[in-house]
Scaffold this motif. Structure first.
Motif, PDB file in Angstrom:
ATOM      1  N   TYR A   1      -4.861  22.691 -18.011  1.00 33.60           N
ATOM      2  CA  TYR A   1      -3.539  23.072 -18.507  1.00 33.60           C
ATOM      3  C   TYR A   1      -2.571  23.287 -17.347  1.00 33.60           C
ATOM      4  CZ  TYR A   1       0.065  25.768 -20.943  1.00 33.60           C
ATOM      5  OH  TYR A   1       1.262  26.234 -21.446  1.00 33.60           O
ATOM      6  N   TYR A   2      -3.072  23.911 -16.270  1.00 31.51           N
ATOM      7  CA  TYR A   2      -2.240  24.131 -15.088  1.00 31.51           C
ATOM      8  C   TYR A   2      -2.251  22.926 -14.151  1.00 31.51           C
ATOM      9  CZ  TYR A   2      -3.250  28.942 -16.626  1.00 31.51           C
ATOM     10  OH  TYR A   2      -3.426  30.089 -17.364  1.00 31.51           O
TER      11      TYR A   2
ATOM     12  N   GLY B   1      -2.513  29.846 -10.581  1.00 29.44           N
ATOM     13  CA  GLY B   1      -2.150  29.538 -11.951  1.00 29.44           C
ATOM     14  C   GLY B   1      -0.796  28.863 -12.088  1.00 29.44           C
ATOM     15  N   MET B   2      -0.132  28.660 -10.962  1.00 28.97           N
ATOM     16  CA  MET B   2       1.124  27.921 -10.957  1.00 28.97           C
ATOM     17  C   MET B   2       0.841  26.461 -11.297  1.00 28.97           C
ATOM     18  SD  MET B   2       3.637  27.477  -7.649  1.00 28.97           S
ATOM     19  CE  MET B   2       3.845  29.248  -7.473  1.00 28.97           C
ATOM     20  N   HIS B   3       1.648  25.843 -12.151  1.00 26.77           N
ATOM     21  CA  HIS B   3       1.419  24.456 -12.517  1.00 26.77           C
ATOM     22  C   HIS B   3       1.488  23.549 -11.284  1.00 26.77           C
ATOM     23  CE1 HIS B   3       1.265  24.687 -16.919  1.00 26.77           C
ATOM     24  NE2 HIS B   3       2.097  25.714 -16.795  1.00 26.77           N
ATOM     25  N   SER B   4       0.675  22.524 -11.279  1.00 28.74           N
ATOM     26  CA  SER B   4       0.632  21.600 -10.144  1.00 28.74           C
ATOM     27  C   SER B   4       2.012  21.078  -9.778  1.00 28.74           C
ATOM     28  CB  SER B   4      -0.291  20.415 -10.457  1.00 28.74           C
ATOM     29  OG  SER B   4      -1.638  20.731 -10.300  1.00 28.74           O
ATOM     30  N   SER B   5       2.802  20.747 -10.770  1.00 23.74           N
ATOM     31  CA  SER B   5       4.128  20.177 -10.492  1.00 23.74           C
ATOM     32  C   SER B   5       4.990  21.145  -9.693  1.00 23.74           C
ATOM     33  CB  SER B   5       4.826  19.801 -11.803  1.00 23.74           C
ATOM     34  OG  SER B   5       4.918  20.935 -12.660  1.00 23.74           O
TER      35      SER B   5
ATOM     36  N   GLN C   1      -2.866  29.924 -21.571  1.00 23.47           N
ATOM     37  CA  GLN C   1      -1.768  30.877 -21.457  1.00 23.47           C
ATOM     38  C   GLN C   1      -1.038  30.629 -20.142  1.00 23.47           C
ATOM     39  OE1 GLN C   1      -2.816  35.000 -22.001  1.00 23.47           O
ATOM     40  NE2 GLN C   1      -4.352  34.524 -23.566  1.00 23.47           N
ATOM     41  N   ASP C   2       0.281  30.660 -20.194  1.00 23.28           N
ATOM     42  CA  ASP C   2       1.037  30.515 -18.955  1.00 23.28           C
ATOM     43  C   ASP C   2       0.683  31.642 -17.996  1.00 23.28           C
ATOM     44  OD1 ASP C   2       2.386  28.152 -19.484  1.00 23.28           O
ATOM     45  OD2 ASP C   2       3.985  29.165 -20.593  1.00 23.28           O
ATOM     46  N   CYS C   3       0.655  31.297 -16.712  1.00 28.30           N
ATOM     47  CA  CYS C   3       0.123  32.225 -15.705  1.00 28.30           C
ATOM     48  C   CYS C   3       0.830  31.943 -14.386  1.00 28.30           C
ATOM     49  CB  CYS C   3      -1.388  32.021 -15.585  1.00 28.30           C
ATOM     50  SG  CYS C   3      -2.210  33.105 -14.413  1.00 28.30           S
ATOM     51  N   ILE C   4       2.107  32.300 -14.317  1.00 25.17           N
ATOM     52  CA  ILE C   4       2.883  31.918 -13.138  1.00 25.17           C
ATOM     53  C   ILE C   4       2.736  32.893 -11.973  1.00 25.17           C
ATOM     54  CG2 ILE C   4       4.550  30.552 -14.419  1.00 25.17           C
ATOM     55  CD1 ILE C   4       6.433  32.903 -14.403  1.00 25.17           C
ATOM     56  N   ASP C   5       2.097  34.035 -12.196  1.00 23.40           N
ATOM     57  CA  ASP C   5       1.680  34.890 -11.085  1.00 23.40           C
ATOM     58  C   ASP C   5       0.522  35.760 -11.563  1.00 23.40           C
ATOM     59  OD1 ASP C   5       2.672  37.119 -12.446  1.00 23.40           O
ATOM     60  OD2 ASP C   5       4.431  37.334 -11.164  1.00 23.40           O
ATOM     61  N   GLU C   6       0.047  36.648 -10.701  1.00 23.70           N
ATOM     62  CA  GLU C   6      -1.191  37.374 -10.979  1.00 23.70           C
ATOM     63  C   GLU C   6      -1.054  38.400 -12.094  1.00 23.70           C
ATOM     64  OE1 GLU C   6       0.391  39.502  -7.198  1.00 23.70           O
ATOM     65  OE2 GLU C   6       0.914  37.789  -8.463  1.00 23.70           O
TER      66      GLU C   6
ATOM     67  N   ASP D   1      -4.472  16.969 -12.978  1.00 24.27           N
ATOM     68  CA  ASP D   1      -5.214  16.062 -12.097  1.00 24.27           C
ATOM     69  C   ASP D   1      -6.326  16.785 -11.349  1.00 24.27           C
ATOM     70  OD1 ASP D   1      -5.569  13.401 -11.087  1.00 24.27           O
ATOM     71  OD2 ASP D   1      -4.768  14.095  -9.176  1.00 24.27           O
ATOM     72  N   GLY D   2      -6.692  17.962 -11.816  1.00 23.90           N
ATOM     73  CA  GLY D   2      -7.802  18.683 -11.197  1.00 23.90           C
ATOM     74  C   GLY D   2      -7.546  19.145  -9.785  1.00 23.90           C
ATOM     75  N   LEU D   3      -6.294  19.432  -9.455  1.00 18.12           N
ATOM     76  CA  LEU D   3      -5.862  19.900  -8.125  1.00 18.12           C
ATOM     77  C   LEU D   3      -5.854  18.801  -7.067  1.00 18.12           C
ATOM     78  CD1 LEU D   3      -7.336  23.504  -7.558  1.00 18.12           C
ATOM     79  CD2 LEU D   3      -4.933  22.853  -7.751  1.00 18.12           C
ATOM     80  N   LYS D   4      -6.231  17.598  -7.426  1.00 19.35           N
ATOM     81  CA  LYS D   4      -6.268  16.536  -6.424  1.00 19.35           C
ATOM     82  C   LYS D   4      -4.871  16.181  -5.928  1.00 19.35           C
ATOM     83  CE  LYS D   4     -10.601  14.580  -8.164  1.00 19.35           C
ATOM     84  NZ  LYS D   4     -11.255  13.407  -8.818  1.00 19.35           N
ATOM     85  N   GLU D   5      -3.881  16.204  -6.827  1.00 19.75           N
ATOM     86  CA  GLU D   5      -2.520  15.911  -6.402  1.00 19.75           C
ATOM     87  C   GLU D   5      -1.977  17.009  -5.489  1.00 19.75           C
ATOM     88  OE1 GLU D   5      -0.126  15.278  -9.830  1.00 19.75           O
ATOM     89  OE2 GLU D   5      -0.879  13.241 -10.195  1.00 19.75           O
ATOM     90  N   VAL D   6      -2.352  18.247  -5.772  1.00 18.70           N
ATOM     91  CA  VAL D   6      -1.921  19.351  -4.910  1.00 18.70           C
ATOM     92  C   VAL D   6      -2.538  19.197  -3.518  1.00 18.70           C
ATOM     93  CG1 VAL D   6      -2.016  21.845  -4.543  1.00 18.70           C
ATOM     94  CG2 VAL D   6      -1.557  20.928  -6.828  1.00 18.70           C
TER      95      VAL D   6
END
Length: 574
Positions: free
Chosen positions: A318-319, A261-265, A296-301, A322-327
Motif C-alpha cells: 500500500y505504501y 510509512g511514507m508513500h514511495s512517491s 491505513q495511511d501512515c505519514i509519520d510515526e 514496487d517493494g521499495l526497489k524504486e526508493v
C-alpha cells in the motif's frame, strides 16, 4: 604476554569445587600477541581461554569457551566469573572514624557510567558525587561495589565500561556481553580485585555442547583521567570498530531520515529534491513503518497501526507498490547509500511468522504481552533470520542495516531455562546475535550495521566491534528536543565511544540547534515526516546545504582525541 600467561583470569565452581582445584591437563599455545590456554578435565569438560595483547596500548582482552567433549552432561558450573583478577593498586590505609573526609585527590575513584535512559546524564559518572557525607564513587580499602544493567540489554541503566583512577594511574576495563552482566570491585590496601560475569549462571553442558561467555578488555595506564580516556578511544578506533577498515567508510554516516510509512512517491520526490539541491547527505535512512499489510495511511510515526506489524517483514504494497526497489534506486541514483530499519528479535504475536513457526519464538513472561522474542539460539530460527536479512540486503541494495531492539529480553530468557540450565538461553541468544552480525559482515564486505535498542541500550565492547550506535539516545525522538541534550551527550557518550550518532530534530534554520547536534555521526529529520513540507523553500535547501557542508568539515574531529572544557550538565548551563 607475561600477564596473560601468569594470571588465572577467570574462576568458577565445578560441581561445587573451585575449578583451579580440579584434576586437569593444561596446554598453552603462544603466538605473537595471542595466548590460548586449554584445560581438559577427565569427565570431558574442556575450557579454552583466548587472550590477546594490544602492545601499543598496553591493553589485554580475553574470552573463555566451555565445551563438553564427553558422553554425559557435565557437572554444574556456577559462580562463573569471566574476569577474576587482582591488580596492584597503590597503598591506602583502611578508613577509620574521623571528623574529616579524605582528600578527593588521593582516593581511588570509580568512573562507572550510567547507561542509556533518555536523559542528559547518560553514559556519565560524577566521581565526586556526595551522599551521606562521603564520596559515593570513591573506593576505600575494605570496601566493595557492585554494578549491573537491567532487563538484559547491556547498557540499559548501567553501561559496561569502567575507569578506576588513583593518583595519575589506573585501569580502564569493559565487559563484552550484550545481555545481563554483573561487575564487582573490591579494594584492598595495596590492590584492586575485579570480578565480572554473566549474571546468575548455574548450568550443566550437554554432550557436544560448546558455548562462550563474556569477554573482558582491560587497559592499565599511567597519566590523567582525561589522557586515559583518549587512549581508550584510540584503542576502540583501531581494534574495536569497523569504520576506517577496508571496504567500510572512514566515518559514521551523515544521514537524511525519512519515515518508512511514507508513500514511495513522496519519498522519491524528496530524495530527488536532495539530489537536485546538491545536499551533502551520504545516506538516506528509512525508519520503521515500511512493512506489513496495513492499508491505513501512515505519514509519520504517530499515524496508522504500523507498530502492530513488527515482525512481518514483507514490504507493505500500500505504501510501496514496487517493494521499495524504486526508493532504493532513487537513493543510489542520487549518489547516496541506503539505510533500512528492522527489528528482527521482537515480533508481535499476530504476525504470520509466529503462527507459521511458533517454535522459533520465546513466549512472554507475563500475560497480555503482545511481544515474542525470536530465539537466536535456535538454529532454525537463526537460519530464518539470516536468510531474511540477506534477502533484504540484496533485493534492496542496503548499505547500512539498522537493527533495533525495543523491549527487555531478560525474563523471556529466564522463563525458558531449566533449573540446571540457568543462563543457557541467554548465552545462546547472544552467541546467535554475534554470529548473525559476523556472518552478515563477512558476506557483505561493504555493509555497516547500526546498533539501536530503544536508543543506546545495547552498547558494549562486543557490539562496538560489529556496529555503530547511530541513534545513541531516544531522548532525541521529539522533533524539538532541547539542543543542550546533544551537547551533554557529546561529552558523556564521547568519553567512551569514538563513533556514535545523534539527530538534529526537525526544526531547520536554527544554527545553534544544528551545531549542537554535530557528532561523529548525524541524522537530520527535516524530510522525515509527511506532515511537514520539504524542499518547497529554496531558503531551507540552501540552509541545509551550508550547514551540512560545515558539519562534514567538522566531523573528523569528533572521533579524534577529546578534551571537554566543562563537565556535562543536566540542565541549561547559564
Amino acid at each position: 604476554m607475561e600477564f596473560l600467561k601468569s594470571n588465572r583470569r577467570f574462576s568458577f565452581l565445578y560441581g561445587g569445587v573451585p575449578f583451579w582445584e580440579q584434576e586437569m591437563q593444561a596446554a598453552c599455545i603462544e603466538s605473537e600477541n595471542q595466548v590460548v590456554q586449554e584445560y581438559q578435565l577427565p569427565d570431558g569438560l574442556k575450557v579454552t581461554n583466548v587472550g590477546i595483547k594490544y602492545p601499543a596500548y598496553g591493553a589485554y582482552e580475553w574470552v573463555t569457551w566451555l565445551e563438553n567433549t564427553g558422553p554425559k552432561p557435565t557437572q554444574i558450573l556456577s559462580q562463573l566469573y569471566d574476569c577474576d583478577i587482582t591488580l596492584p593498586f597503590g597503598h591506602d590505609d583502611p578508613p577509620r572514624p574521623t571528623a574529616y573526609m579524605r582528600s578527593a585527590a588521593d582516593q581511588a575513584m570509580v568512573y562507572a557510567p550510567s547507561g542509556s535512559s533518555g536523559v542528559a546524564g547518560e553514559f556519565y559518572c560524577a566521581a565526586d558525587s556526595l551522599a551521606s557525607n562521603r564520596y559515593v564513587h570513591h573506593l576505600l580499602p575494605g570496601e566493595s561495589r557492585e554494578y549491573r544493567n537491567h532487563g538484559g540489554r547491556s547498557s540499559d541503566g548501567h553501561a559496561p565500561f569502567f575507569n578506576v583512577y588513583r593518583q595519575n594511574s589506573g585501569v580502564i576495563f569493559a565487559i563484552g556481553w550484550s545481555g545481563q552482566w554483573n561487575c564487582q570491585l573490591e579494594r584492598e590496601e595495596n590492590a584492586l580485585r575485579i570480578r565480572t560475569k554473566i549474571e546468575d549462571t548455574h548450568f550443566r553442558l550437554l554432550p557436544g555442547e560448546k558455548i562462550r561467555t563474556s569477554s573482558f578488555v582491560m587497559m592499565p595506564y599511567t597519566g590523567s583521567y582525561q589522557e586515559s580516556q583518549n587512549q581508550w578511544r584510540r584503542l576502540v578506533k583501531e581494534h574495536f570498530s569497523l569504520l576506517g577498515k577496508s571496504g567500510r567508510p572512514a566515518y559514521a554516516p551523515f544521514c537524511a531520515g525519512i519515515w518508512g510509512g511514507m508513500h514511495s512517491s513522496t519519498a522519491i520526490k524528496r530524495i530527488q529534491t536532495m539530489q537536485k539541491a546538491r545536499l551533502p547527505y551520504e545516506y538516506i535512512w528509512m525508519d520503521a513503518g515500511w512493512y506489513g499489510d496495513s492499508q491505513q495511511d501512515c505519514i509519520d510515526e504517530f499515524e496508522g497501526d504500523w507498530a502492530d506489524h513488527t515482525g512481518d517483514w514483507r514490504v507493505n504494497p500500500y505504501y510501496h507498490p514496487d517493494g521499495l526497489k524504486e526508493v532504493s534506486a532513487a537513493v543510489h541514483n542520487a549518489g547516496m547509500k541506503f539505510l533500512l530499519w528492522m527489528e528482527p528479535e521482537r515480533v508481535i504475536y499476530t504476525t504470520p511468522i509466529v503462527s507459521e513457526h511458533p517454535e522459533y519464538f520465546l513466549g512472554p513472561p507475563w500475560a497480555n504481552n503482545a511481544n515474542r522474542l525470536l530465539n537466536l539460539g535456535n538454529e532454525a530460527a537463526w537460519q530464518y533470520c539470516f536468510a531474511l536479512l540477506c534477502q533484504k540486503i540484496e533485493e534492496l541494495g542496503i548499505d547500512c542495516y539498522r537493527q533495533d531492539f525495543n523491549f527487555e529480553p531478560l525474563e523471556f530468557w529466564r522463563l525458558n531455562d531449566a533449573a540446571d540450565r540457568q543462563g543457557i538461553t541467554e548465552i545462546k541468544h547472544i552467541m546467535g546475535l554475534y554470529r548473525l552480525w559476523d556472518s552478515l559482515l563477512e558476506k557483505y564486505p561493504h555493509l555497516i550495521i547500526d546498533n539501536c535498542a530503544s536508543g543506546g541500550k545495547r552498547i558494549d565492547i562486543e557490539t562496538l566491534r560489529r556496529s555503530v550506535p547511530l541513534w545513541r539516545s531516544d531522548a532525541q525522538c521529539p522533533a524539538n528536543y532541547p539542543p543542550e541534550l546533544s551537547q551533554a551527550h557529546n561529552m558523556t557518550f564521547g568519553t567512551w565511544l569514538p563513533y556514535s550518532g545523534t539527530g538534529s530534530g526537525r526544526q531547520w534554520g536554527d544554527v545553534y540547534r544544528i551545531r549542537s547536534a554535530y557528532a561523529p555521526g548525524m541524522t537530520t529529520n527535516y524530510a522525515y515526516s509527511g506532515q511537514e513540507p520539504f524542499g518547497e523553500e529554496e531558503a531551507q535547501l540552501a540552509w541545509i546545504r551550508q550547514y551540512g557542508a560545515e558539519y562534514l568539515k567538522a566531523r573528523p574531529y569528533f572521533s579524534a582525541d577529546f578534551y571537554p572544557l566543562t563537565d556535562p550538565v543536566t540542565g541549561n548551563d547559564t
